[in-house]
Design a protein around this motif. Sequence first.
Motif, PDB file in Angstrom:
ATOM      1  N   ASP A  14       1.929 -19.726 -42.534  1.00  0.00           N
ATOM      2  CA  ASP A  14       2.001 -20.646 -41.387  1.00  0.00           C
ATOM      3  C   ASP A  14       0.881 -20.373 -40.387  1.00  0.00           C
ATOM      4  OD1 ASP A  14       4.230 -21.855 -42.501  1.00  0.00           O
ATOM      5  OD2 ASP A  14       5.674 -20.793 -41.207  1.00  0.00           O
ATOM      6  N   LEU A  15       0.613 -19.098 -40.128  1.00  0.00           N
ATOM      7  CA  LEU A  15      -0.463 -18.733 -39.210  1.00  0.00           C
ATOM      8  C   LEU A  15      -1.819 -19.179 -39.749  1.00  0.00           C
ATOM      9  CD1 LEU A  15      -1.480 -17.331 -36.653  1.00  0.00           C
ATOM     10  CD2 LEU A  15      -1.554 -15.198 -37.976  1.00  0.00           C
ATOM     11  N   ALA A  16      -2.061 -18.954 -41.031  1.00  0.00           N
ATOM     12  CA  ALA A  16      -3.327 -19.360 -41.636  1.00  0.00           C
ATOM     13  C   ALA A  16      -3.520 -20.876 -41.524  1.00  0.00           C
ATOM     14  CB  ALA A  16      -3.387 -18.926 -43.101  1.00  0.00           C
ATOM     15  N   MET A  17      -2.472 -21.631 -41.746  1.00  0.00           N
ATOM     16  CA  MET A  17      -2.568 -23.091 -41.644  1.00  0.00           C
ATOM     17  C   MET A  17      -2.808 -23.524 -40.196  1.00  0.00           C
ATOM     18  SD  MET A  17      -2.584 -24.066 -44.675  1.00  0.00           S
ATOM     19  CE  MET A  17      -2.642 -25.808 -44.334  1.00  0.00           C
ATOM     20  N   GLU A  18      -2.134 -22.863 -39.263  1.00  0.00           N
ATOM     21  CA  GLU A  18      -2.323 -23.196 -37.847  1.00  0.00           C
ATOM     22  C   GLU A  18      -3.763 -22.920 -37.414  1.00  0.00           C
ATOM     23  OE1 GLU A  18      -0.471 -22.074 -33.478  1.00  0.00           O
ATOM     24  OE2 GLU A  18       0.638 -21.512 -35.279  1.00  0.00           O
ATOM     25  N   ILE A  19      -4.299 -21.776 -37.837  1.00  0.00           N
ATOM     26  CA  ILE A  19      -5.686 -21.436 -37.511  1.00  0.00           C
ATOM     27  C   ILE A  19      -6.633 -22.452 -38.133  1.00  0.00           C
ATOM     28  CG2 ILE A  19      -7.515 -19.745 -37.971  1.00  0.00           C
ATOM     29  CD1 ILE A  19      -5.374 -17.579 -37.508  1.00  0.00           C
ATOM     30  N   HIS A  21      -6.161 -25.539 -38.637  1.00  0.00           N
ATOM     31  CA  HIS A  21      -6.121 -26.790 -37.884  1.00  0.00           C
ATOM     32  C   HIS A  21      -6.720 -26.652 -36.475  1.00  0.00           C
ATOM     33  CE1 HIS A  21      -4.073 -29.054 -40.928  1.00  0.00           C
ATOM     34  NE2 HIS A  21      -3.135 -28.120 -41.025  1.00  0.00           N
ATOM     35  N   ILE A  22      -6.481 -25.535 -35.805  1.00  0.00           N
ATOM     36  CA  ILE A  22      -6.991 -25.404 -34.437  1.00  0.00           C
ATOM     37  C   ILE A  22      -8.466 -25.002 -34.387  1.00  0.00           C
ATOM     38  CG2 ILE A  22      -4.739 -24.893 -33.471  1.00  0.00           C
ATOM     39  CD1 ILE A  22      -5.641 -21.970 -33.170  1.00  0.00           C
ATOM     40  N   LYS A  24     -10.865 -26.499 -35.418  1.00  0.00           N
ATOM     41  CA  LYS A  24     -11.661 -27.701 -35.139  1.00  0.00           C
ATOM     42  C   LYS A  24     -11.872 -27.893 -33.644  1.00  0.00           C
ATOM     43  CE  LYS A  24      -9.724 -29.690 -39.270  1.00  0.00           C
ATOM     44  NZ  LYS A  24      -8.658 -30.490 -39.810  1.00  0.00           N
ATOM     45  N   GLU A  25     -11.026 -27.266 -32.819  1.00  0.00           N
ATOM     46  CA  GLU A  25     -11.121 -27.392 -31.372  1.00  0.00           C
ATOM     47  C   GLU A  25     -12.049 -26.348 -30.747  1.00  0.00           C
ATOM     48  OE1 GLU A  25      -7.147 -27.445 -29.763  1.00  0.00           O
ATOM     49  OE2 GLU A  25      -6.454 -28.730 -31.390  1.00  0.00           O
ATOM     50  N   PHE A  26     -12.487 -25.368 -31.530  1.00  0.00           N
ATOM     51  CA  PHE A  26     -13.371 -24.342 -31.016  1.00  0.00           C
ATOM     52  C   PHE A  26     -14.767 -24.933 -30.796  1.00  0.00           C
ATOM     53  CE2 PHE A  26     -11.586 -19.966 -31.315  1.00  0.00           C
ATOM     54  CZ  PHE A  26     -10.296 -20.330 -31.603  1.00  0.00           C
ATOM     55  N   PRO A  27     -15.544 -24.323 -29.902  1.00  0.00           N
ATOM     56  CA  PRO A  27     -16.911 -24.807 -29.677  1.00  0.00           C
ATOM     57  C   PRO A  27     -17.755 -24.682 -30.949  1.00  0.00           C
ATOM     58  CG  PRO A  27     -16.321 -23.054 -28.115  1.00  0.00           C
ATOM     59  CD  PRO A  27     -15.195 -23.190 -29.073  1.00  0.00           C
ATOM     60  N   LYS A  28     -18.693 -25.577 -31.099  1.00  0.00           N
ATOM     61  CA  LYS A  28     -19.570 -25.564 -32.284  1.00  0.00           C
ATOM     62  C   LYS A  28     -20.329 -24.244 -32.404  1.00  0.00           C
ATOM     63  CE  LYS A  28     -18.716 -29.672 -33.797  1.00  0.00           C
ATOM     64  NZ  LYS A  28     -17.885 -29.837 -34.962  1.00  0.00           N
ATOM     65  N   SER A  29     -20.623 -23.617 -31.277  1.00  0.00           N
ATOM     66  CA  SER A  29     -21.366 -22.352 -31.318  1.00  0.00           C
ATOM     67  C   SER A  29     -20.576 -21.233 -31.991  1.00  0.00           C
ATOM     68  CB  SER A  29     -21.754 -21.925 -29.901  1.00  0.00           C
ATOM     69  OG  SER A  29     -20.588 -21.726 -29.114  1.00  0.00           O
ATOM     70  N   GLU A  30     -19.263 -21.379 -32.054  1.00  0.00           N
ATOM     71  CA  GLU A  30     -18.417 -20.364 -32.686  1.00  0.00           C
ATOM     72  C   GLU A  30     -18.030 -20.725 -34.117  1.00  0.00           C
ATOM     73  OE1 GLU A  30     -17.768 -17.473 -31.659  1.00  0.00           O
ATOM     74  OE2 GLU A  30     -18.417 -17.657 -29.583  1.00  0.00           O
ATOM     75  N   MET A  31     -18.497 -21.847 -34.620  1.00  0.00           N
ATOM     76  CA  MET A  31     -18.064 -22.340 -35.924  1.00  0.00           C
ATOM     77  C   MET A  31     -18.343 -21.335 -37.052  1.00  0.00           C
ATOM     78  SD  MET A  31     -16.367 -24.763 -37.217  1.00  0.00           S
ATOM     79  CE  MET A  31     -16.369 -25.861 -35.822  1.00  0.00           C
ATOM     80  N   VAL A  39     -10.450 -17.429 -39.905  1.00  0.00           N
ATOM     81  CA  VAL A  39      -9.945 -18.117 -41.097  1.00  0.00           C
ATOM     82  C   VAL A  39      -9.874 -17.153 -42.273  1.00  0.00           C
ATOM     83  CG1 VAL A  39     -10.459 -19.919 -42.790  1.00  0.00           C
ATOM     84  CG2 VAL A  39     -10.672 -20.412 -40.353  1.00  0.00           C
ATOM     85  N   ARG A  40     -10.947 -16.377 -42.478  1.00  0.00           N
ATOM     86  CA  ARG A  40     -10.976 -15.433 -43.604  1.00  0.00           C
ATOM     87  C   ARG A  40      -9.886 -14.369 -43.484  1.00  0.00           C
ATOM     88  NH1 ARG A  40     -16.531 -15.555 -42.921  1.00  0.00           N
ATOM     89  NH2 ARG A  40     -16.479 -13.543 -41.892  1.00  0.00           N
ATOM     90  N   SER A  41      -9.768 -13.763 -42.310  1.00  0.00           N
ATOM     91  CA  SER A  41      -8.785 -12.682 -42.168  1.00  0.00           C
ATOM     92  C   SER A  41      -7.356 -13.203 -42.263  1.00  0.00           C
ATOM     93  CB  SER A  41      -9.000 -11.911 -40.865  1.00  0.00           C
ATOM     94  OG  SER A  41      -8.799 -12.723 -39.738  1.00  0.00           O
ATOM     95  N   SER A  42      -7.103 -14.414 -41.769  1.00  0.00           N
ATOM     96  CA  SER A  42      -5.741 -14.958 -41.861  1.00  0.00           C
ATOM     97  C   SER A  42      -5.369 -15.281 -43.301  1.00  0.00           C
ATOM     98  CB  SER A  42      -5.579 -16.191 -40.972  1.00  0.00           C
ATOM     99  OG  SER A  42      -6.337 -17.280 -41.444  1.00  0.00           O
TER     100      SER A  42
END
Length: 76
Positions: A14-19, A21-22, A24-31, A39-42
């Motif tokens: 559930d945590l991996a799926m939530e991460i 989805h969210i 996409k809301e992070f700044p592009k500089s952190e993509m 994403v990898r660690s989750s």
Amino acid sequence: MSFKTLLAYQKGFDLAMEIFHIKKEFPKSEMFGLTSQMVRSSRTVCSNITEGYRKRQYEKHFKSKLSDADGENSET
């Protein structure tokens, strides 16, 4: 019984799926920095639980994989 019935696996998934989805809301500089690492660690949490469960007859291997999962969870 399957590893998918384990509460730790379900919460990790559930945590991996939530991460996923969210992120996409992070700044592009952190993509490619923070977001990709999260994403990898989750995802690795669930992978380690699965590997440990499949080798549960080997106590040391099982404990090692659960320890790895805990570490990845802390990193996430």
